[in-house]
Scaffold this motif. Structure first.
Motif, PDB file in Angstrom:
ATOM      1  N   LEU A 171       0.809  -1.222   0.000  1.00  0.00           N
ATOM      2  CA  LEU A 171       0.000   0.000   0.000  1.00  0.00           C
ATOM      3  C   LEU A 171       0.846   1.277   0.000  1.00  0.00           C
ATOM      4  O   LEU A 171       0.298   2.376   0.115  1.00  0.00           O
ATOM      5  CB  LEU A 171      -0.938   0.010   1.207  1.00  0.00           C
ATOM      6  CG  LEU A 171      -1.999  -1.099   1.255  1.00  0.00           C
ATOM      7  CD1 LEU A 171      -2.849  -0.974   2.508  1.00  0.00           C
ATOM      8  CD2 LEU A 171      -2.880  -1.065   0.010  1.00  0.00           C
ATOM      9  N   TYR A 228      -5.598   4.752   1.201  1.00  0.00           N
ATOM     10  CA  TYR A 228      -6.154   3.771   0.264  1.00  0.00           C
ATOM     11  C   TYR A 228      -7.674   3.871   0.201  1.00  0.00           C
ATOM     12  O   TYR A 228      -8.262   3.941  -0.895  1.00  0.00           O
ATOM     13  CB  TYR A 228      -5.717   2.374   0.703  1.00  0.00           C
ATOM     14  CG  TYR A 228      -6.264   1.235  -0.120  1.00  0.00           C
ATOM     15  CD1 TYR A 228      -5.906   1.065  -1.455  1.00  0.00           C
ATOM     16  CD2 TYR A 228      -7.134   0.297   0.452  1.00  0.00           C
ATOM     17  CE1 TYR A 228      -6.397   0.003  -2.204  1.00  0.00           C
ATOM     18  CE2 TYR A 228      -7.630  -0.766  -0.283  1.00  0.00           C
ATOM     19  CZ  TYR A 228      -7.261  -0.912  -1.605  1.00  0.00           C
ATOM     20  OH  TYR A 228      -7.738  -1.961  -2.346  1.00  0.00           O
ATOM     21  N   ASN A 238      -1.408   4.384   5.481  1.00  0.00           N
ATOM     22  CA  ASN A 238      -1.626   3.724   4.187  1.00  0.00           C
ATOM     23  C   ASN A 238      -3.095   3.378   3.971  1.00  0.00           C
ATOM     24  O   ASN A 238      -3.658   3.622   2.897  1.00  0.00           O
ATOM     25  CB  ASN A 238      -0.787   2.447   4.090  1.00  0.00           C
ATOM     26  CG  ASN A 238       0.647   2.717   3.664  1.00  0.00           C
ATOM     27  OD1 ASN A 238       0.970   3.779   3.152  1.00  0.00           O
ATOM     28  ND2 ASN A 238       1.505   1.753   3.883  1.00  0.00           N
TER      29      ASN A 238
END
Length: 235
Positions: free
Chosen positions: A107, A140, A136
């Motif tokens: 990620l 995301y 992350n």
């Protein structure tokens, strides 16, 4: 930004990335919808690929009818810079398990890499899984949701450039670069500024002579090398 490395700190520190991803994620969803992808495909591209600029390339190549092998190769070349970034972050997470390192690396993006390099200036060169994984995941989820929302809005917005959405990512990087420069107490600010100007010059010249999908890697290697030479020679 502070010296804490917990989940709540990871969420707060990820806010610059979140605001940048909202703008560019909306733009990607709109562009992808205009290129003929439905909402489900836009969501799958963001969930599986999760690669910003590479996703724009992927969509444009799909719309142009390019072969799948060519699309895969183009996406790989554009994202190959992540190898260098992962190698830079890995030493800060050597105390973590292999599984956690794989999850973080999967990620990792340009933005979370820049965020982590800024964070180590406040934590005595220490990172951990909880903080980076949180940053992350927040980034995301923001990217995926913004892409889906952009695709839903794509039927109503035909030209995202008019809204200035294409500048969101640039603005975010400027902010992260500023935080990195003022937060790094080990390198003189003057040296950092010189290297930034050198990199800008290299990018300008590189756009003339080097394919864009290799430009970032080439400029990174040359810029870092010149920065080391200047540091040891004059600082």
């Amino acid at each position: 930004m502070d010296d804490k490395l917990d989940v709540s700190s990871g969420m707060r520190d990820a806010l610059p990335t979140v605001f940048g991803y909202i703008g560019i994620g909306l733009a990607f969803g709109i562009v992808a919808k205009a290129a003929g992808l439905n909402v489900l495909l836009v969501a799958l591209v963001s969930i599986i690929t999760y690669a910003g600029s590479a996703q724009f390339i992927l969509v444009s190549m799909l719309a142009s009818g390019n072969a799948m092998l060519g699309i895969v190769l183009a996406v790989f070349l554009v994202n190959s810079r992540m190898i260098l970034m992962s190698m830079t972050v890995a030493p800060f997470l050597k105390q973590e398990s292999m599984l956690k390192n794989i999850l973080v690396g999967s990620l990792l993006t340009d933005e979370s890499f820049a965020l982590s390099m800024s964070k180590v200036n406040y934590t005595n060169k220490i990172l951990n899984f909880s903080w980076l994984n949180t940053a992350n995941i927040v980034s995301y989820c923001t990217w995926v949701l913004s892409s889906i929302l952009g695709a839903l809005l794509g039927g109503f917005i035909t030209n995202p450039d008019k809204l200035g959405l294409n500048f969101a990512l640039v603005a975010m990087f400027i902010g992260l670069l500023y935080l990195q420069m003022i937060g790094d107490k080990e390198l003189p600010f003057k040296l950092q500024l010189i290297v930034v100007l050198i990199v800008l010059g290299l990018v300008y010249l590189g756009l003339i002579f080097i394919p864009s999908n290799l430009l970032i890697i080439a400029v990174t290697i040359v810029g870092c090398s010149l920065g080391m030479v200047i540091k040891h020679a004059f600082f």
